[in-house]
Design an enzyme around this catalytic site. Structure first.
Site, PDB file in Angstrom:
ATOM      1  N   ASP A  56       0.843  -1.196   0.000  1.00 12.01           N
ATOM      2  CA  ASP A  56       0.000   0.000   0.000  1.00 12.01           C
ATOM      3  C   ASP A  56       0.876   1.242   0.000  1.00 12.01           C
ATOM      4  OD1 ASP A  56      -2.165  -1.677   0.214  1.00 12.01           O
ATOM      5  OD2 ASP A  56      -2.537  -1.260   2.338  1.00 12.01           O
ATOM      6  N   ARG A  57       0.371   2.300  -0.585  1.00  9.11           N
ATOM      7  CA  ARG A  57       1.121   3.548  -0.652  1.00  9.11           C
ATOM      8  C   ARG A  57       1.659   3.995   0.714  1.00  9.11           C
ATOM      9  NH1 ARG A  57      -0.763   9.064  -3.801  1.00  9.11           N
ATOM     10  NH2 ARG A  57       1.124  10.263  -3.367  1.00  9.11           N
TER      11      ARG A  57
END
Length: 250
Positions: A56-57
């Site tokens: 995930d970012r």
């Protein structure tokens, strides 16, 4: 911008310590972003790279790439078959059990844009996470009706690879990860921003162990914690009302 931290590289693979906030690749969800791990690493090492998995970012830590499509396919098979081991570190709200298994099926998370044509009624998928408590803290900071705030530092081992699995599982057991703006506790996130200057998700992909697709040797890659994560843990430890040693930052 500083070069990406390379954790491992040979003629087939390269792994980096992805910083929090960096997208792995271009996405329809954030069309205005111009920096991506795939492009940055390609430019840094001078050759194309292929990501067999994602982070995930807002999550930092070990991110593996293949240096050709065939190697990427072999690595993707390992990820799909759960034939590797991953561990994460997370700071979560509340005091957790010493160890536990979270066995809670998760429905697939669909993106409004990227998954617009996907079936919307798929059944929930098996999702399993193991965790072990490394440390717990009680801070002299009011939290709702309580005069203090409690937190646990966990080592997490996902046994399946569902989207946002760790963040959703910790929310499910009422111990959301600090800094999670989607599945977390807004009041706790605000407290950490104000008290410790924490602007990130406190989730870190610490280790990745897998079988090298060519030489068949088991590799164990480890990513050190980013400085901002270390600083938050040190600040929390220094404000801790309980007696305990913090030994995960070295």
């Amino acid at each position: 911008m500083s070069p990406l931290e390379i954790l491992y590289q040979d003629e087939f693979l390269v792994a980096i310590n992805k910083p929090s906030g960096l997208l792995v690749h271009r996405s329809l969800i954030d069309k205005h972003e111009t920096r991506f791990a795939v492009q940055l690493l390609r430019d840094q090492i001078g050759q194309k790279v292929y990501p067999p998995h994602r982070l995930d970012r807002p999550t930092s830590g070990v991110l593996l790439f293949a240096l050709d499509p065939n190697i990427a396919r072999l690595l993707t098979e390992q990820f799909t078959q759960a034939a590797l081991e991953k561990t994460y570190l997370a700071l979560v709200r509340g005091f957790c059990a010493a160890e536990a298994v979270i066995d809670y099926p998760l429905k697939e998370v669909l993106d409004e844009i990227a998954d617009a044509q996907a079936a919307q009624d798929k059944p929930a998928q098996t999702a399993i996470t193991l965790y072990r408590r490394l440390e717990q803290f009680e801070l002299p900071l009011a939290s709702g009706k309580h005069l203090t705030s409690r937190y646990s530092l966990l080592e997490l081992q996902p046994k399946t690879g569902r989207k946002h699995q760790l963040r959703r599982h910790l929310k499910h057991i009422f111990h959301p990860i600090v800094g999670d703006t989607t599945h977390g506790d807004g009041k706790q996130n605000q407290l950490f921003r104000e008290q410790f200057g924490c602007e990130r998700l406190l989730l870190h992909a610490q280790t990745l162990s897998f079988l090298h697709p060519v030489n068949k040797v088991t590799l164990r890659l480890q990513a050190p914690l980013a400085e901002e994560f270390v600083q938050v843990l040190q600040a929390v430890a220094s404000n801790n009302l309980l007696v305990g040693d913090l030994d995960v930052c070295s």
